[in-house]
Design a protein around this motif. Structure first.
Motif, PDB file in Angstrom:
ATOM      1  N   SER A 141       0.849  -1.189   0.000  1.00 35.15           N
ATOM      2  CA  SER A 141       0.000   0.000   0.000  1.00 35.15           C
ATOM      3  C   SER A 141       0.883   1.237   0.000  1.00 35.15           C
ATOM      4  CB  SER A 141      -0.896   0.008   1.244  1.00 35.15           C
ATOM      5  OG  SER A 141      -1.649   1.205   1.305  1.00 35.15           O
ATOM      6  N   TYR A 142       0.849   1.963  -1.094  1.00 33.05           N
ATOM      7  CA  TYR A 142       1.676   3.164  -1.188  1.00 33.05           C
ATOM      8  C   TYR A 142       1.009   4.150  -2.136  1.00 33.05           C
ATOM      9  CZ  TYR A 142       3.286   0.666  -5.364  1.00 33.05           C
ATOM     10  OH  TYR A 142       3.328  -0.030  -6.548  1.00 33.05           O
ATOM     11  N   GLY A 143       1.485   5.360  -2.117  1.00 30.09           N
ATOM     12  CA  GLY A 143       0.974   6.389  -3.007  1.00 30.09           C
ATOM     13  C   GLY A 143       2.115   7.125  -3.664  1.00 30.09           C
ATOM     14  N   LEU A 144       1.888   7.569  -4.848  1.00 30.23           N
ATOM     15  CA  LEU A 144       2.909   8.296  -5.602  1.00 30.23           C
ATOM     16  C   LEU A 144       2.376   9.675  -5.954  1.00 30.23           C
ATOM     17  CD1 LEU A 144       3.718   5.218  -7.734  1.00 30.23           C
ATOM     18  CD2 LEU A 144       5.370   6.324  -6.228  1.00 30.23           C
ATOM     19  N   PHE A 145       3.193  10.676  -5.748  1.00 30.21           N
ATOM     20  CA  PHE A 145       2.814  12.064  -5.955  1.00 30.21           C
ATOM     21  C   PHE A 145       3.841  12.735  -6.863  1.00 30.21           C
ATOM     22  CE2 PHE A 145      -0.229  12.476  -2.376  1.00 30.21           C
ATOM     23  CZ  PHE A 145       0.089  11.356  -1.633  1.00 30.21           C
ATOM     24  N   TRP A 146       3.355  13.704  -7.607  1.00 21.81           N
ATOM     25  CA  TRP A 146       4.244  14.588  -8.353  1.00 21.81           C
ATOM     26  C   TRP A 146       3.994  16.019  -7.879  1.00 21.81           C
ATOM     27  CZ3 TRP A 146       8.230  14.038 -11.793  1.00 21.81           C
ATOM     28  CH2 TRP A 146       8.460  12.752 -12.295  1.00 21.81           C
ATOM     29  N   TYR A 147       5.108  16.722  -7.648  1.00 22.02           N
ATOM     30  CA  TYR A 147       5.058  18.121  -7.254  1.00 22.02           C
ATOM     31  C   TYR A 147       5.900  18.943  -8.226  1.00 22.02           C
ATOM     32  CZ  TYR A 147       2.975  17.156  -2.662  1.00 22.02           C
ATOM     33  OH  TYR A 147       2.121  16.786  -1.642  1.00 22.02           O
TER      34      TYR A 147
ATOM     35  N   LEU B 110       0.644  18.269  -8.027  1.00 23.30           N
ATOM     36  CA  LEU B 110       0.130  18.107  -9.379  1.00 23.30           C
ATOM     37  C   LEU B 110      -0.829  16.932  -9.510  1.00 23.30           C
ATOM     38  CD1 LEU B 110       3.393  18.640 -11.476  1.00 23.30           C
ATOM     39  CD2 LEU B 110       1.589  20.318 -10.986  1.00 23.30           C
ATOM     40  N   ILE B 111      -0.400  15.752  -9.035  1.00 24.96           N
ATOM     41  CA  ILE B 111      -1.164  14.548  -9.346  1.00 24.96           C
ATOM     42  C   ILE B 111      -0.790  13.434  -8.382  1.00 24.96           C
ATOM     43  CG2 ILE B 111       0.512  13.604 -11.006  1.00 24.96           C
ATOM     44  CD1 ILE B 111      -1.927  12.953 -12.832  1.00 24.96           C
ATOM     45  N   TYR B 112      -1.749  12.530  -8.137  1.00 22.82           N
ATOM     46  CA  TYR B 112      -1.565  11.425  -7.193  1.00 22.82           C
ATOM     47  C   TYR B 112      -1.989  10.104  -7.850  1.00 22.82           C
ATOM     48  CZ  TYR B 112      -2.831   8.139  -3.512  1.00 22.82           C
ATOM     49  OH  TYR B 112      -2.959   7.011  -2.752  1.00 22.82           O
ATOM     50  N   GLN B 113      -1.250   9.036  -7.528  1.00 18.91           N
ATOM     51  CA  GLN B 113      -1.609   7.685  -7.971  1.00 18.91           C
ATOM     52  C   GLN B 113      -1.474   6.737  -6.795  1.00 18.91           C
ATOM     53  OE1 GLN B 113      -2.055   6.668 -11.586  1.00 18.91           O
ATOM     54  NE2 GLN B 113      -2.905   4.852 -10.643  1.00 18.91           N
ATOM     55  N   GLY B 114      -2.530   6.034  -6.456  1.00 18.34           N
ATOM     56  CA  GLY B 114      -2.462   5.049  -5.395  1.00 18.34           C
ATOM     57  C   GLY B 114      -2.065   3.684  -5.939  1.00 18.34           C
ATOM     58  N   SER B 115      -1.449   2.869  -5.097  1.00 20.22           N
ATOM     59  CA  SER B 115      -0.946   1.573  -5.568  1.00 20.22           C
ATOM     60  C   SER B 115      -2.068   0.631  -5.989  1.00 20.22           C
ATOM     61  CB  SER B 115      -0.085   0.916  -4.488  1.00 20.22           C
ATOM     62  OG  SER B 115      -0.819   0.723  -3.292  1.00 20.22           O
ATOM     63  N   TYR B 116      -3.269   0.849  -5.462  1.00 17.86           N
ATOM     64  CA  TYR B 116      -4.382  -0.031  -5.808  1.00 17.86           C
ATOM     65  C   TYR B 116      -5.276   0.549  -6.892  1.00 17.86           C
ATOM     66  CZ  TYR B 116      -3.072  -2.575  -1.573  1.00 17.86           C
ATOM     67  OH  TYR B 116      -2.385  -3.285  -0.620  1.00 17.86           O
ATOM     68  N   ASP B 117      -4.949   1.741  -7.351  1.00 14.07           N
ATOM     69  CA  ASP B 117      -5.763   2.363  -8.395  1.00 14.07           C
ATOM     70  C   ASP B 117      -5.620   1.578  -9.694  1.00 14.07           C
ATOM     71  OD1 ASP B 117      -5.095   5.811  -7.348  1.00 14.07           O
ATOM     72  OD2 ASP B 117      -6.445   4.272  -6.563  1.00 14.07           O
TER      73      ASP B 117
ATOM     74  N   TYR C   9      -1.901  17.059 -17.019  1.00 20.22           N
ATOM     75  CA  TYR C   9      -0.987  16.114 -16.390  1.00 20.22           C
ATOM     76  C   TYR C   9      -1.606  14.714 -16.363  1.00 20.22           C
ATOM     77  CZ  TYR C   9       0.903  20.496 -14.563  1.00 20.22           C
ATOM     78  OH  TYR C   9       1.398  21.766 -14.437  1.00 20.22           O
ATOM     79  N   SER C  10      -0.823  13.729 -16.701  1.00 18.65           N
ATOM     80  CA  SER C  10      -1.242  12.340 -16.546  1.00 18.65           C
ATOM     81  C   SER C  10      -0.071  11.540 -16.012  1.00 18.65           C
ATOM     82  CB  SER C  10      -1.757  11.754 -17.860  1.00 18.65           C
ATOM     83  OG  SER C  10      -0.738  11.787 -18.833  1.00 18.65           O
ATOM     84  N   LEU C  11      -0.398  10.475 -15.344  1.00 17.54           N
ATOM     85  CA  LEU C  11       0.627   9.647 -14.732  1.00 17.54           C
ATOM     86  C   LEU C  11       0.599   8.282 -15.415  1.00 17.54           C
ATOM     87  CD1 LEU C  11       1.375   9.767 -10.938  1.00 17.54           C
ATOM     88  CD2 LEU C  11       1.768   7.697 -12.267  1.00 17.54           C
ATOM     89  N   ASN C  12       1.710   7.903 -15.983  1.00 18.84           N
ATOM     90  CA  ASN C  12       1.850   6.599 -16.635  1.00 18.84           C
ATOM     91  C   ASN C  12       2.369   5.620 -15.581  1.00 18.84           C
ATOM     92  OD1 ASN C  12       2.256   4.406 -18.232  1.00 18.84           O
ATOM     93  ND2 ASN C  12       3.745   5.365 -19.596  1.00 18.84           N
ATOM     94  N   PHE C  13       1.440   4.907 -14.952  1.00 20.27           N
ATOM     95  CA  PHE C  13       1.750   4.032 -13.817  1.00 20.27           C
ATOM     96  C   PHE C  13       1.922   2.609 -14.312  1.00 20.27           C
ATOM     97  CE2 PHE C  13       2.185   2.574  -9.701  1.00 20.27           C
ATOM     98  CZ  PHE C  13       1.144   1.792  -9.216  1.00 20.27           C
ATOM     99  N   GLN C  14       3.150   2.086 -14.177  1.00 15.62           N
ATOM    100  CA  GLN C  14       3.433   0.702 -14.534  1.00 15.62           C
ATOM    101  C   GLN C  14       3.922  -0.002 -13.287  1.00 15.62           C
ATOM    102  OE1 GLN C  14       5.368   0.000 -18.354  1.00 15.62           O
ATOM    103  NE2 GLN C  14       5.145   2.171 -18.858  1.00 15.62           N
ATOM    104  N   LYS C  15       2.982  -0.643 -12.609  1.00 18.73           N
ATOM    105  CA  LYS C  15       3.245  -1.192 -11.281  1.00 18.73           C
ATOM    106  C   LYS C  15       4.320  -2.269 -11.308  1.00 18.73           C
ATOM    107  CE  LYS C  15       0.522  -2.568  -7.239  1.00 18.73           C
ATOM    108  NZ  LYS C  15      -0.873  -2.772  -6.762  1.00 18.73           N
ATOM    109  N   ALA C  16       4.267  -3.162 -12.281  1.00 17.48           N
ATOM    110  CA  ALA C  16       5.236  -4.257 -12.341  1.00 17.48           C
ATOM    111  C   ALA C  16       6.651  -3.725 -12.542  1.00 17.48           C
ATOM    112  CB  ALA C  16       4.868  -5.214 -13.468  1.00 17.48           C
TER     113      ALA C  16
END
Lengths: 117, 118
Positions: free
Chosen positions: B31-37, B48-55, B64-71
């Motif tokens: 469980s973690y979160g990623l932020f951009w400032y 700017l933007i937030y992405q949660g690990s379970y999103d 702004y968009s976040l390209n989240f590649q969990k693996a």
């Protein structure tokens, strides 16, 4: 909606002196954080309050550093016997407790820039 | 070991073009979160933007968009249609749950300095 307010914006002092910074968080935020940012680096966590309770302190926070948040509103960060290495930007941030799993962003103040002569 | 790695000290982009700022992270916490400032030269840190690990979906906020590649443990920031005012330092940060489930501190990368050219 007023943001996080920090005072002073700049502080210049001689080595060995004590300094105190103040942070006023956003009014409904009960989480408050202090970070330190040196030139060319990202902010580094120093300490964290939830209401008046100081829940975590970083190893960066030596015995010369103390932080308080007496009534769960504003916070102060004091540095005693300042050293050259204390020169940095000190950032305060706050966040609310609502929301799931800490996904609320931290809102930062403009920082206090400390210069040690 | 670095928890947040931003490999691009500086990036240049032409106005109106898109740019991607890289961020990789390291955690064993599920469980973690990623932020951009964004930090302009004036010094304030702007969320700017937030992405949660379970999103399940990648986060988007306006340009702004976040390209989240969990693996791959990457969370790259994409800025579309760059503007001159986008010139600033950009920081990727991670919030881990930590011990006791009550830790909300952020760990920041070293940042990427973005310059938008007219």
């Amino acid at each position: 909606d007023t943001g996080v307010s920090q005072d002073p914006r700049h502080k210049i002092t001689k080595r060995g002196q004590n300094v105190t910074f103040r942070c006023d968080p956003i009014s409904e935020h009960n989480r408050l954080y202090w970070y330190r940012q040196t030139l060319g680096q990202g902010p580094e966590f120093l300490t964290y309050f939830q209401n008046e309770a100081q829940l975590e302190k970083s190893r960066l926070l030596s015995d010369r550093f103390s932080a308080e948040r007496p009534k769960g509103s504003f916070s102060t960060l004091e540095i005693q016997r300042t050293e050259q290495g204390d020169s940095a930007m000190y950032l305060c941030a706050s966040s609310p407790t609502r929301g799931v799993g800490g996904n609320q962003p931290q809102h930062f103040g403009d920082g206090t820039r400390l210069s040690i002569l | 070991a670095q928890k947040i790695t931003q490999t691009q000290p500086g990036m240049f982009v032409q106005e109106k073009e898109a740019v991607t700022l890289d961020c990789t992270y390291d955690t064993s916490d599920p469980s973690y979160g990623l932020f951009w400032y964004k930090q302009p030269s004036s010094g304030e840190m702007i969320f700017l933007i937030y992405q949660g690990s379970y999103d399940q979906q990648n986060a988007t906020e306006g340009r702004y968009s976040l390209n989240f590649q969990k693996a791959r443990k990457s969370a790259n920031l994409v800025i579309s249609a760059s503007q001159l005012g986008d010139s600033a330092m950009y920081f990727c940060a991670m919030r881990e749950r930590g011990s006791g489930g009550s830790n909300y501190k952020l760990t920041f990368g070293k940042g990427t300095l973005l310059t938008v050219n007219p």
